[in-house]
Design a protein around this motif. Structure first.
Motif, PDB file in Angstrom:
ATOM      1  N   ALA A  90     -12.391  -2.686   3.404  1.00 57.28           N
ATOM      2  CA  ALA A  90     -13.657  -3.266   2.926  1.00 57.28           C
ATOM      3  C   ALA A  90     -13.498  -4.766   2.648  1.00 57.28           C
ATOM      4  N   LEU A  91     -12.383  -5.147   2.031  1.00 54.11           N
ATOM      5  CA  LEU A  91     -12.141  -6.566   1.764  1.00 54.11           C
ATOM      6  C   LEU A  91     -12.036  -7.365   3.057  1.00 54.11           C
ATOM      7  N   ARG A 137     -15.467  -7.741   4.741  1.00 50.30           N
ATOM      8  CA  ARG A 137     -16.275  -8.783   4.096  1.00 50.30           C
ATOM      9  C   ARG A 137     -15.762 -10.176   4.458  1.00 50.30           C
ATOM     10  N   LEU A 181       0.824  -1.214   0.000  1.00 50.60           N
ATOM     11  CA  LEU A 181       0.000   0.000   0.000  1.00 50.60           C
ATOM     12  C   LEU A 181       0.857   1.263   0.000  1.00 50.60           C
ATOM     13  N   ASP A 185      -4.723   6.362   1.077  1.00 48.48           N
ATOM     14  CA  ASP A 185      -6.110   6.215   1.533  1.00 48.48           C
ATOM     15  C   ASP A 185      -6.992   5.332   0.647  1.00 48.48           C
ATOM     16  N   PRO A 186      -6.989   5.472  -0.686  1.00 52.05           N
ATOM     17  CA  PRO A 186      -7.876   4.621  -1.488  1.00 52.05           C
ATOM     18  C   PRO A 186      -7.565   3.121  -1.323  1.00 52.05           C
ATOM     19  N   GLY A 187      -6.299   2.755  -1.359  1.00 54.63           N
ATOM     20  CA  GLY A 187      -5.926   1.350  -1.158  1.00 54.63           C
ATOM     21  C   GLY A 187      -6.234   0.873   0.243  1.00 54.63           C
ATOM     22  N   HIS A 188      -6.049   1.756   1.212  1.00 58.38           N
ATOM     23  CA  HIS A 188      -6.340   1.434   2.611  1.00 58.38           C
ATOM     24  C   HIS A 188      -7.836   1.173   2.778  1.00 58.38           C
ATOM     25  N   ALA A 189      -8.659   2.023   2.170  1.00 58.56           N
ATOM     26  CA  ALA A 189     -10.111   1.853   2.249  1.00 58.56           C
ATOM     27  C   ALA A 189     -10.546   0.554   1.578  1.00 58.56           C
ATOM     28  N   GLU A 190      -9.937   0.249   0.432  1.00 56.78           N
ATOM     29  CA  GLU A 190     -10.266  -0.993  -0.269  1.00 56.78           C
ATOM     30  C   GLU A 190      -9.892  -2.207   0.580  1.00 56.78           C
ATOM     31  N   LEU A 191      -8.718  -2.177   1.185  1.00 55.95           N
ATOM     32  CA  LEU A 191      -8.292  -3.286   2.047  1.00 55.95           C
ATOM     33  C   LEU A 191      -9.235  -3.443   3.235  1.00 55.95           C
TER      34      LEU A 191
END
Length: 157
Positions: free
Chosen positions: A117-118, A121, A30, A109-115
């Motif tokens: 969320a993953l 889930r 990240l 931040d975008p990659g952190h947010a994606e991680l």
């Protein structure tokens, strides 16, 4: 201590060590596009809310003051952080992120947010994620208490 307790301690420690490695690996991925390392990101992250002395960052991160000092000096040299006077302690300067340091963290931040969320889930939802966080925080608090009162086990020899 029973064998069952020892096994639980060993499994806990091994699990935490593995998690640490997993978090470091994903953090490196990240941080790299932002021109940071995982360690640089950690130190910058510690001072985003407020400037801190190196010893304070080390306490928050649970690592040695010398390790943080080395990283802090690199961040300052790269223009990602700066030292400022500490009104509470003349010699222990405060580390604060520069605008370049804040911008680098924002690029993560975008990659952190994606991680996040993953992982949410994968854990089965926000409630399960929150419970995981609570358990890890409880474990950390318990280890602080244990470490503060821990005595060397008696030697048998």
């Amino acid at each position: 201590m029973s064998r069952e307790q020892q096994d639980a301690l060993s499994r806990t420690a091994l699990g935490v060590f593995r998690l640490n490695g997993q978090f470091l690996a994903v953090s490196e991925k990240l941080a790299e596009p932002a021109g940071l390392t995982a360690a640089w990101w950690q130190v910058l992250g510690a001072v985003l809310p407020e400037p801190l002395p190196v010893a304070g960052i080390a306490r928050v991160m649970g690592i040695t003051r010398q390790s943080v000092q080395r990283i802090a000096d690199l961040l300052v040299r790269e223009g990602l952080a700066a030292y400022e006077p500490n009104p509470a302690h003349r010699r222990a300067k405060l580390l604060t992120p520069t605008e370049a340091g804040r911008a680098a963290v924002r690029r993560i931040d975008p990659g952190h947010a994606e991680l996040a969320a993953l992982l949410m889930r994968e854990l089965g939802g926000q409630e399960a994620f929150d419970e995981t966080v609570r358990v890890l925080e409880r474990l950390s608090t318990a280890m602080d208490t244990v470490n503060a009162s821990y005595q060397e086990p008696p030697s048998h020899g």
